[in-house]
Design an enzyme around this catalytic site. Structure first.
Site, PDB file in Angstrom:
ATOM      1  N   TYR A 143       0.976  -1.082  -0.015  1.00 10.44           N
ATOM      2  CA  TYR A 143      -0.070   0.125  -0.167  1.00 10.44           C
ATOM      3  C   TYR A 143       0.839   1.417  -0.013  1.00 10.44           C
ATOM      4  CZ  TYR A 143      -4.528  -1.872   0.988  1.00 10.44           C
ATOM      5  OH  TYR A 143      -5.932  -2.445   0.933  1.00 10.44           O
ATOM      6  N   LYS A 194       3.570 -15.195   1.996  1.00  8.35           N
ATOM      7  CA  LYS A 194       3.797 -15.925   0.751  1.00  8.35           C
ATOM      8  C   LYS A 194       5.195 -16.242   0.839  1.00  8.35           C
ATOM      9  CE  LYS A 194       1.608 -17.046  -2.641  1.00  8.35           C
ATOM     10  NZ  LYS A 194       1.110 -18.135  -2.937  1.00  8.35           N
ATOM     11  N   ASP A 227      -2.569 -18.067   0.468  1.00  8.80           N
ATOM     12  CA  ASP A 227      -3.828 -18.657  -0.488  1.00  8.80           C
ATOM     13  C   ASP A 227      -4.236 -19.757   0.286  1.00  8.80           C
ATOM     14  OD1 ASP A 227      -1.235 -19.734  -0.657  1.00  8.80           O
ATOM     15  OD2 ASP A 227      -1.528 -20.632  -2.757  1.00  8.80           O
ATOM     16  N   ASP A 251      -6.116  -7.029   4.258  1.00 11.43           N
ATOM     17  CA  ASP A 251      -7.204  -6.506   3.291  1.00 11.43           C
ATOM     18  C   ASP A 251      -8.139  -7.422   2.852  1.00 11.43           C
ATOM     19  OD1 ASP A 251      -8.992  -4.179   2.500  1.00 11.43           O
ATOM     20  OD2 ASP A 251      -8.058  -4.817   0.456  1.00 11.43           O
ATOM     21  N   ASP A 255     -12.087  -9.341   4.791  1.00 10.20           N
ATOM     22  CA  ASP A 255     -13.076  -9.112   4.150  1.00 10.20           C
ATOM     23  C   ASP A 255     -13.700 -10.606   4.307  1.00 10.20           C
ATOM     24  OD1 ASP A 255     -13.439  -6.461   3.473  1.00 10.20           O
ATOM     25  OD2 ASP A 255     -13.763  -6.719   1.461  1.00 10.20           O
TER      26      ASP A 255
END
Ligand code: IPM
Ligand code: MG
Length: 370
Positions: A143, A194, A227, A251, A255
């Site tokens: 970001y 990751k 993932d 983020d 959600d």
């Protein structure tokens, strides 16, 4: 009564002002019935600030947020501001606050309340009793990483690029927040990155592992690729206690986790800065839901996430645990009594709007207080 609790309210756009209004009524009730008062100021952010001042957040507003003990944020954005340039988007206001106040630890709980267990799109047996906390890093990663931009290449094509980067310090401070929280919960942290494809993820894993060995040997630590974590959250969300992860993965995963609970309209969040020498820390509280322009101004929005964000504010910024718990109980009781806003409506329940829901919470507070 003069108060030493300085609270800045930033209702923002869309349903923000409507749901914030219900918090104001709750605060009035607290002043009358619990003799707690706040020094409240209010300001414009997001689209409202763009319309009035030509900027999503003014320097004065940032200064007021720095001076406040806590910021209660509503939501920002709407289709009428979508055409504006990237730097003028309403969302810039929340990113600016995170950066300027150093709000690096974004706490996003996903709790399934028993009355709402069937509101989830997942089977009740999978989500019943879920109580998960995602700690998302909020001032670093892709970001904010440099270099970033859109450039034109010699062959005339364009190239958009961003940089994912994390330093030891950035990883350690957010991991500490996660480990400290875990100690007050089920004492388990799952660190998510990751590391199989990204150096920033590899460093993340090494730093979290070393920190745990050094300072938190009593806390359980596991690691998961982002993932796989997304898959595991849907397969068996109750395996998690505290998840700690970077800005972008946090983020997405928050959600996802919020929907396990059945309604975005129910979930609060807190974003905390570092504790300074005087024991003070900047903090901002906001519902996870957005400005919901489609229902704005209609009195339909669920005010519970904003009210529960205020409860988090009481807990984390003012150590008012009793009042926070009371508000949380009042919200659960209202839902158990069968009142529902449209977003969590279920068969056999009574559909109500924002104000009736807010009033019902206050009525429950009244009962709990006597
Ligand atoms: C969130 C939002 C923000 C983010 C946007 C509004 C900038 O999606 O708080 O999760 O991406 O962090
Ligand atoms: Mg988001």
């Amino acid at each position: 009564m003069a108060s030493n609790k300085n609270l800045l309210m930033l209702p923002g756009d869309g349903v923000g002002p409507e749901v914030m209004h219900e918090v104001k009524r709750l605060i009035d009730w607290m002043a009358r019935r619990r003799h707690v008062s706040f020094n409240i100021s209010e300001d414009l952010v997001g689209g409202a600030a763009i319309d009035a001042r030509g900027t999503p957040i003014s320097k004065d507003t940032v200064a007021a947020a720095k001076a406040a003990d806590a910021v209660l944020f509503g939501s920002v954005g709407g289709p009428q501001w979508d055409r504006l340039g990237f730097d003028m988007r309403p969302e810039i206001s929340i990113l600016t606050l995170r950066r300027e106040l150093g709000l690096f630890a974004n706490l996003r709980p996903a709790i399934v309340l028993e009355p709402l267990v069937s509101a989830s799109t997942l089977k009740p047996d999978v989500v019943r009793g879920l109580d998960l906390m995602i700690v998302r890093e909020a001032t670093g990663g892709i970001y904010f990483g440099e270099p970033r931009g859109i450039e034109t290449l010699p062959d005339g094509q364009q190239r958009g690029f961003n940089t994912e980067s994390y330093t030891t310090h950035e990883i350690e401070r957010v991991a500490r927040v996660a480990f400290d929280l875990a100690r007050k919960r089920q004492n388990r942290v799952c660190s998510v990155e990751k590391a199989n494809v990204m150096e920033s993820g590899l460093l993340w894993r090494q730093v979290v592992t070393a920190l745990r060995e050094r300072e938190y040997p009593d806390v359980g630590l596991s690691h998961m690729y982002a993932d796989n974590c997304a898959m595991q959250l849907v397969r068996n969300p109750r395996q998690f206690d505290v998840i700690v992860t970077g800005n972008l993965f946090g983020d997405l995963l928050s959600d996802l986790a919020s929907m396990l609970t059945g309604s975005l309209g129910m979930l609060p969040s807190a974003t905390l800065g570092a504790v300074d020498a005087s024991g003070r820390r900047h903090a901002l509280y906001e519902p996870i839901h957005g400005s919901a322009p489609d229902i704005a101004g209609k009195g339909l929005a669920n005010p519970l996430a904003q009210i529960l964000s205020f409860a988090m504010l009481l807990r984390f910024s003012f150590d008012m645990n009793e009042d926070a718990t009371m508000i949380e109980r009042a919200c659960t009781n209202v839902l158990a009594s069968g009142l529902r806003t449209a977003d969590v409506m279920a068969a056999g329940c009574a559909k109500v709007g924002t104000q009736v829901m807010g009033e019902a919470v206050i009525r429950e507070m009244e009962k709990l207080a006597t």
